[in-house]
Design a protein around this motif. Structure first.
Motif, mmCIF file in Angstrom:
data_model
loop_
_atom_site.group_PDB
_atom_site.id
_atom_site.type_symbol
_atom_site.label_atom_id
_atom_site.label_comp_id
_atom_site.label_asym_id
_atom_site.label_seq_id
_atom_site.Cartn_x
_atom_site.Cartn_y
_atom_site.Cartn_z
ATOM 1 N N ARG A 199 0.674 -1.247 0.133
ATOM 2 C CA ARG A 199 -0.134 0.016 0.051
ATOM 3 C C ARG A 199 0.954 1.238 0.052
ATOM 4 O O ARG A 199 0.631 2.222 -0.773
ATOM 5 N N GLU A 202 2.795 1.814 -3.277
ATOM 6 C CA GLU A 202 1.793 2.087 -4.232
ATOM 7 C C GLU A 202 1.444 3.882 -4.365
ATOM 8 O O GLU A 202 1.388 4.490 -5.164
ATOM 9 N N GLN A 336 -4.573 -2.687 8.295
ATOM 10 C CA GLN A 336 -5.307 -2.562 6.879
ATOM 11 C C GLN A 336 -6.789 -2.423 7.186
ATOM 12 O O GLN A 336 -7.475 -1.892 6.293
ATOM 13 N N ALA A 339 -8.031 1.017 5.794
ATOM 14 C CA ALA A 339 -8.820 1.242 4.390
ATOM 15 C C ALA A 339 -10.274 1.375 4.315
ATOM 16 O O ALA A 339 -10.321 2.138 3.310
ATOM 17 N N SER A 340 -10.721 1.410 5.660
ATOM 18 C CA SER A 340 -12.132 1.681 5.862
ATOM 19 C C SER A 340 -12.440 3.117 5.596
ATOM 20 O O SER A 340 -13.279 3.671 5.204
ATOM 21 N N LYS B 89 -5.660 2.248 -9.134
ATOM 22 C CA LYS B 89 -5.303 1.845 -7.819
ATOM 23 C C LYS B 89 -5.330 0.184 -7.906
ATOM 24 O O LYS B 89 -6.157 -0.392 -8.525
ATOM 25 N N THR B 90 -4.613 -0.270 -6.892
ATOM 26 C CA THR B 90 -4.767 -1.774 -6.580
ATOM 27 C C THR B 90 -4.944 -2.024 -5.014
ATOM 28 O O THR B 90 -4.565 -0.991 -4.146
ATOM 29 N N ALA B 91 -5.625 -3.000 -4.422
ATOM 30 C CA ALA B 91 -5.808 -3.227 -3.389
ATOM 31 C C ALA B 91 -5.595 -4.501 -2.896
ATOM 32 O O ALA B 91 -5.875 -5.416 -3.676
ATOM 33 N N SER B 92 -5.173 -4.806 -1.745
ATOM 34 C CA SER B 92 -5.172 -6.170 -1.166
ATOM 35 C C SER B 92 -6.577 -6.754 -0.814
ATOM 36 O O SER B 92 -7.439 -5.919 -0.674
ATOM 37 N N ARG B 94 -7.441 -8.058 1.827
ATOM 38 C CA ARG B 94 -8.004 -7.600 3.053
ATOM 39 C C ARG B 94 -8.402 -6.333 3.151
ATOM 40 O O ARG B 94 -9.338 -6.021 3.756
ATOM 41 N N GLU B 95 -7.789 -5.345 2.265
ATOM 42 C CA GLU B 95 -8.152 -4.060 2.297
ATOM 43 C C GLU B 95 -9.384 -3.891 1.749
ATOM 44 O O GLU B 95 -10.195 -3.094 2.143
ATOM 45 N N GLU B 99 -12.538 -1.967 3.138
ATOM 46 C CA GLU B 99 -13.363 -0.827 2.574
ATOM 47 C C GLU B 99 -14.725 -0.953 2.272
ATOM 48 O O GLU B 99 -15.406 -0.109 2.210
ATOM 49 N N LYS B 139 -4.858 -7.677 -5.100
ATOM 50 C CA LYS B 139 -3.657 -8.360 -4.639
ATOM 51 C C LYS B 139 -3.605 -9.490 -3.851
ATOM 52 O O LYS B 139 -4.476 -9.418 -2.673
#
Lengths: 362, 362
Positions: A199, A202, A336, A339-340, B89-92, B94-95, B99, B139
């Protein structure tokens, strides 16, 4: 590979060998002396903020039947490490086991039956020679990743860690031979999960904030711990640690800062007592409105929190408050979960705010 | 990050959304159709040497009470992935979960209670859009390490993988955007353990033999599997796989070669059916006199061997012989057991001999 300490460590191994051969020649029982590595002999030095081995010693004698096998194995390991140093080779602790495993001629016995026999004796030799296993040319499992404005020389290669895209440098188990050629970073941010490092990369956090990112991927491997120590010691960089807000994350921080109980004899070389804890904290939950993305504590979490509360090095007002608040809120929170707020929140607001406001726990 | 496939994948997500909104406007029950991802619907295509999903389809309808929650979650995930692609964008994974986790207004219900709710729906969306999750800008956990005469462009950085000392390049979870600028390697050697990669790097095996080394560190992560595939496909490099001589190592090989049952819908993009198995084999034990450094099979090993024998893609004379020989010898052997010959043996004799003699199993 050659290390600066090679001649010193070789001398220390030779000294053990010389004592034993002298004893054989004078008819005394061959014996080695070594510090006791039990938790009863682990002490927290409050002033230095490090775990240390105490002064209790034990001895291992060839003629004591209960010690004979271990004595033989200790000699084999010491001799092989001396050979590795002299040949400028390194070996994994598993390779060492396989290299030394063989039949004892004239018997049905093997020198070693499993790696569980050789591993503790490596730790013994480390304490006996006051050397890291890496200085004995032995490698542990490696894990960890690095990004940032740092140029390293590694085996003759010049590696610019700010030019490794989103891939990053894999941190090896031996980093003592790294030369830091150039550093334009202001601090080191140690991050528990690799996904959080992804993250931050990025978001180009490391480049925009002149940060060296060290991703652990869970508990810190020895190579990563040593590297953090070297970045702090040689480059005088402050170190901030960013973990999940749970007892496991807090213990990861304490191992980086204070050392681990298992490897208390190595704290001085592996731990970074100047490092500071950045988050996640229980305060963060209220401050950033993260109540919806916490998780309830499991029984193992609660048990672990109580263990941490019993450790002397967590016996500080801020940590007691943090751990007790975790219990009373019945909540843990992951990195993580930030991210919310938004994917960018951690890089644009959370971390810069914490660092600018020096909002740390020691 | 931008991928070549972004416009295609966005279109596919939009198509799902358009179908659902059309159904709402015409008063039909909103429904999505998706392939069944159960093992009953996994088939081995012998000709291509790949695992595939079959043609069984299921549907998920908003008005079917048993489907309503999953339908809502599927829409949330599809919508968020579209947003990620549009924002580059990319996100894991878990993210993504964090989110999307929020209160549903006017109710006491959350959109998601745990990541175990969102992960399977990501796999659903992958099959529905016929896209890798990486193409959905998601990811997975990354793991793996790379060394060799290969120059990669990653996010604008030019990375010479032959100039990374003993540290190496950490393989990220997304590699589709890698550009291979220059390659002077003759083949790819995929290695199960990182410790064995360390050994080969210390011996400069990759430089002396023009090999690209990919260290997996256990089961191959998605990023590593995709990278191996791309090296084979784009650079036409042969791929050899070197694992422990046990059912777990052989399965690692089969996942790299054929795909995994869980992710059968992605075999075509992740698996490398042309790759060949190099060792360790049961024949190696006798040929190199390694009897003393084998280990006895545990019950779980035996059970796993029998499972492999039941898989169609292991139903080949050489593999049947290998697996049955493992049972009759009651022996498994690790890569690092080669150290019993000498530390250098694997790099100087074992691997060059196998490769020169084309001593492989397919």
């Amino acid at each position: 590979m050659k290390f600066e300490t090679d001649p010193i460590v070789t001398e220390r191994i030779k000294k053990i060998g010389k004592k034993v051969t002298d004893e054989i020649l004078t008819g005394e029982p061959p014996t080695v002396n070594l510090p006791v590595r039990a938790s009863s002999n682990v002490h927290y030095n409050k002033q230095e903020g490090l775990l240390y081995l105490g002064n209790s010693m034990s001895s291992r004698s060839f003629l004591n039947f209960a010690h004979t096998r271990k004595f033989m194995q200790t000699m084999l390991i010491a001799s092989k490490c001396k050979e590795l140093i002299e040949k400028s080779k390194t070996a994994s602790i598993r390779e060492l086991y396989y290299e030394l495993k063989h039949n004892i001629s004239g018997t049905k016995e093997n020198t070693f039956e499993g790696q569980d026999e050789s591993d503790p004796l490596i730790e013994d030799l480390e304490t006996m020679t006051d050397s890291l296993r890496e200085q004995l040319h032995l490698k542990a499992d490696s894990s960890g990743i690095l990004f940032g404005k740092l140029i390293i020389e590694d085996m003759g290669d010049r590696i610019d860690c700010s030019k490794l895209g989103k891939s990053g440098l894999a941190i090896p188990s031996i980093v003592d031979d790294y030369k830091f050629l150039k550093c334009d970073a202001d601090y080191v941010l140690v991050v528990e999960t690799k996904a959080m490092v992804d993250r931050l990369v990025e978001e180009k956090f490391h480049l925009k904030n002149n940060a060296i990112l060290v991703g652990l991927g869970g508990q810190a491997a020895r190579g990563a711990r040593r590297l953090i120590k070297l970045l702090n010691e040689r480059l005088k960089l402050p170190v901030y640690v960013f973990t999940d807000g749970d007892p496991w994350g807090y213990y990861i921080y304490s191992v980086v800062k204070t050392g681990s109980m298992n490897l208390a004899y190595e704290s001085k070389r592996l731990a970074t007592p100047q490092c500071r804890f950045l988050g996640m904290t229980m305060k963060d939950i209220d401050h950033f409105g993260l109540q919806k993305v916490t998780e309830k504590l499991k029984d193992v979490d609660k048990k672990r929190i109580k263990q941490l509360l019993s450790y002397e090095w967590f016996n500080k007002p801020q940590w007691i408050k943090e751990l007790k608040s975790m219990l009373s809120k019945d909540a843990r929170i992951e990195q993580q979960a930030l991210a919310s707020k938004s994917l960018e929140f951690v890089a644009r607001e959370y971390l810069p705010g914490k660092i600018a406001g020096k909002d740390f726990i020691d």
